[in-house]
Design a protein around this motif. Structure first.
Motif, PDB file in Angstrom:
ATOM      1  N   HIS A   5       7.932 -17.346 -15.929  1.00  0.00           N
ATOM      2  CA  HIS A   5       8.489 -18.650 -15.568  1.00  0.00           C
ATOM      3  C   HIS A   5       9.938 -18.444 -15.123  1.00  0.00           C
ATOM      4  O   HIS A   5      10.792 -18.063 -15.932  1.00  0.00           O
ATOM      5  N   VAL A   6      10.196 -18.631 -13.837  1.00  0.00           N
ATOM      6  CA  VAL A   6      11.545 -18.464 -13.304  1.00  0.00           C
ATOM      7  C   VAL A   6      12.361 -19.705 -13.657  1.00  0.00           C
ATOM      8  O   VAL A   6      12.097 -20.795 -13.156  1.00  0.00           O
ATOM      9  N   ILE A   7      13.357 -19.524 -14.507  1.00  0.00           N
ATOM     10  CA  ILE A   7      14.132 -20.673 -14.988  1.00  0.00           C
ATOM     11  C   ILE A   7      15.496 -20.779 -14.322  1.00  0.00           C
ATOM     12  O   ILE A   7      16.219 -21.753 -14.549  1.00  0.00           O
ATOM     13  N   GLY A   8      15.862 -19.782 -13.524  1.00  0.00           N
ATOM     14  CA  GLY A   8      17.162 -19.841 -12.869  1.00  0.00           C
ATOM     15  C   GLY A   8      17.300 -18.764 -11.815  1.00  0.00           C
ATOM     16  O   GLY A   8      16.561 -17.777 -11.815  1.00  0.00           O
ATOM     17  N   GLU A   9      18.255 -18.971 -10.903  1.00  0.00           N
ATOM     18  CA  GLU A   9      18.508 -18.024  -9.828  1.00  0.00           C
ATOM     19  C   GLU A   9      20.007 -17.919  -9.582  1.00  0.00           C
ATOM     20  O   GLU A   9      20.767 -18.829  -9.925  1.00  0.00           O
ATOM     21  N   ALA A  10      20.388 -16.786  -8.997  1.00  0.00           N
ATOM     22  CA  ALA A  10      21.793 -16.590  -8.643  1.00  0.00           C
ATOM     23  C   ALA A  10      21.857 -15.719  -7.398  1.00  0.00           C
ATOM     24  O   ALA A  10      20.991 -14.874  -7.166  1.00  0.00           O
ATOM     25  N   GLY A  11      22.907 -15.946  -6.587  1.00  0.00           N
ATOM     26  CA  GLY A  11      23.057 -15.219  -5.347  1.00  0.00           C
ATOM     27  C   GLY A  11      24.124 -14.146  -5.372  1.00  0.00           C
ATOM     28  O   GLY A  11      24.258 -13.373  -4.424  1.00  0.00           O
ATOM     29  N   ASN A  12      24.902 -14.080  -6.482  1.00  0.00           N
ATOM     30  CA  ASN A  12      25.920 -13.031  -6.611  1.00  0.00           C
ATOM     31  C   ASN A  12      26.146 -12.724  -8.089  1.00  0.00           C
ATOM     32  O   ASN A  12      25.615 -13.409  -8.970  1.00  0.00           O
ATOM     33  N   GLY A  13      26.931 -11.690  -8.344  1.00  0.00           N
ATOM     34  CA  GLY A  13      27.099 -11.213  -9.704  1.00  0.00           C
ATOM     35  C   GLY A  13      27.758 -12.203 -10.647  1.00  0.00           C
ATOM     36  O   GLY A  13      27.289 -12.408 -11.772  1.00  0.00           O
ATOM     37  N   GLN A  14      28.829 -12.813 -10.208  1.00  0.00           N
ATOM     38  CA  GLN A  14      29.544 -13.751 -11.075  1.00  0.00           C
ATOM     39  C   GLN A  14      28.667 -14.945 -11.428  1.00  0.00           C
ATOM     40  O   GLN A  14      28.625 -15.388 -12.583  1.00  0.00           O
ATOM     41  N   GLN A  15      27.951 -15.430 -10.424  1.00  0.00           N
ATOM     42  CA  GLN A  15      27.047 -16.544 -10.667  1.00  0.00           C
ATOM     43  C   GLN A  15      25.931 -16.127 -11.624  1.00  0.00           C
ATOM     44  O   GLN A  15      25.512 -16.910 -12.490  1.00  0.00           O
ATOM     45  N   ALA A  16      25.467 -14.896 -11.492  1.00  0.00           N
ATOM     46  CA  ALA A  16      24.405 -14.394 -12.367  1.00  0.00           C
ATOM     47  C   ALA A  16      24.828 -14.429 -13.826  1.00  0.00           C
ATOM     48  O   ALA A  16      24.067 -14.870 -14.702  1.00  0.00           O
ATOM     49  N   ILE A  17      26.042 -13.966 -14.094  1.00  0.00           N
ATOM     50  CA  ILE A  17      26.538 -13.958 -15.472  1.00  0.00           C
ATOM     51  C   ILE A  17      26.598 -15.377 -16.032  1.00  0.00           C
ATOM     52  O   ILE A  17      26.204 -15.627 -17.183  1.00  0.00           O
ATOM     53  N   GLN A  18      27.057 -16.312 -15.227  1.00  0.00           N
ATOM     54  CA  GLN A  18      27.156 -17.705 -15.670  1.00  0.00           C
ATOM     55  C   GLN A  18      25.776 -18.298 -15.955  1.00  0.00           C
ATOM     56  O   GLN A  18      25.567 -18.985 -16.961  1.00  0.00           O
ATOM     57  N   VAL A  19      24.829 -18.043 -15.043  1.00  0.00           N
ATOM     58  CA  VAL A  19      23.473 -18.589 -15.204  1.00  0.00           C
ATOM     59  C   VAL A  19      22.804 -18.004 -16.437  1.00  0.00           C
ATOM     60  O   VAL A  19      22.169 -18.725 -17.221  1.00  0.00           O
ATOM     61  N   VAL A  20      22.951 -16.699 -16.637  1.00  0.00           N
ATOM     62  CA  VAL A  20      22.336 -16.055 -17.794  1.00  0.00           C
ATOM     63  C   VAL A  20      22.967 -16.559 -19.084  1.00  0.00           C
ATOM     64  O   VAL A  20      22.263 -16.819 -20.073  1.00  0.00           O
ATOM     65  N   ASP A  21      24.278 -16.717 -19.115  1.00  0.00           N
ATOM     66  CA  ASP A  21      24.950 -17.258 -20.304  1.00  0.00           C
ATOM     67  C   ASP A  21      24.429 -18.648 -20.642  1.00  0.00           C
ATOM     68  O   ASP A  21      24.262 -18.999 -21.813  1.00  0.00           O
TER      69      ASP A  21
END
Length: 246
Positions: free
Chosen positions: A45-61
């Protein structure tokens, strides 16, 4: 398609909840295609996406997923650096890296960062699903990559040999946790997983998870190699039969 649906049915019959995933890739079209392929299996189940590293950290947090599937070549912060940051903050999250190159030095860094799998960016969808299945079950298919590629294997082994003989590095780098050392000492003494679980008052699955982590951290293929590796470096001590004789 048939194998994918078979996986989905088996997971549903076993009552296993879908694994939550965050996708990280600079290209929205790639994320859309991968999201569709993962979702239709019923296992993920894909619950989130990010297009760059900084955004990825925020989404995962924010979302705390079970797994992150991430491109190494990201705009700004490199995917491997992002993976390190995620593992520091969320050690339980399993990370799969997609890379355009199978570079041995990058694989070494990935192993030390605790990455579960490191696969080619052009991997076939069915193969990616198989890899995610292994990761979902607590395995570390990054070791399969080392075994299947002689060039990568040579670089990985050389790096770990150097780490073993470099006293300064060895003093700074403590690869196994105290609990993992306990587990490995019991393995060395010949105990089964069940016996180790009883001795340490933990579940059999937790023992399996610790052993998978030990093999991954030491970049070895089996329990025996892990024991030999640790004993040679003085991390564990196993008494010989004569030592206990009276």
């Amino acid at each position: 398609m048939s194998s994918t649906m078979a996986w989905a049915r088996s997971q549903q019959e076993d009552g296993v909840n879908p694994t939550s995933i965050v996708l990280v890739n600079a290209h929205a079209l790639f994320r859309e295609g991968l999201r569709h392929h993962l979702t239709e299996t019923g296992e993920f189940h894909v619950i989130g996406e990010a297009g760059n590293g900084q955004q990825a950290i925020q989404v995962v947090d924010l979302l705390d997923p079970d797994m992150v599937v991430m491109e190494v070549d990201l705009p700004g912060v490199n995917g491997l650096e992002v993976a390190r940051a995620i593992k520091r903050a969320h050690p339980h999250i399993r990370i799969v890296l997609l890379s355009s190159t199978m570079d041995g030095q990058e694989v070494v860094k990935a192993i030390r960062a605790g990455i579960a799998a490191y696969v080619p960016r052009n991997i076939a969808p069915e193969k990616l699903l198989q890899t995610l299945h292994q990761v979902r079950r607590g395995h570390y298919p990054i070791n399969d990559l080392v075994l299947s590629s002689p060039d990568v294997a040579a670089q990985v082994l050389n790096a770990f040999r150097q780490m073993a003989v470099d006293e300064e590095t060895q003093n700074v780098y403590s690869p196994l946790s105290p609990r993992e050392l306990q587990v490995l000492e019991l393995v060395a003494a010949g105990h089964t997983n069940k016996a180790i679980a009883q001795s340490l008052d933990i579940s059999n699955q937790t023992v399996k998870n610790h052993i998978s982590s030990i093999l991954r951290k030491l970049a070895v293929n089996d329990r025996t190699q892990a024991v030999v590796y640790a004993m040679r470096r003085g991390w564990i001590k196993v008494p010989l039969p004569d030592d206990t004789a009276t």
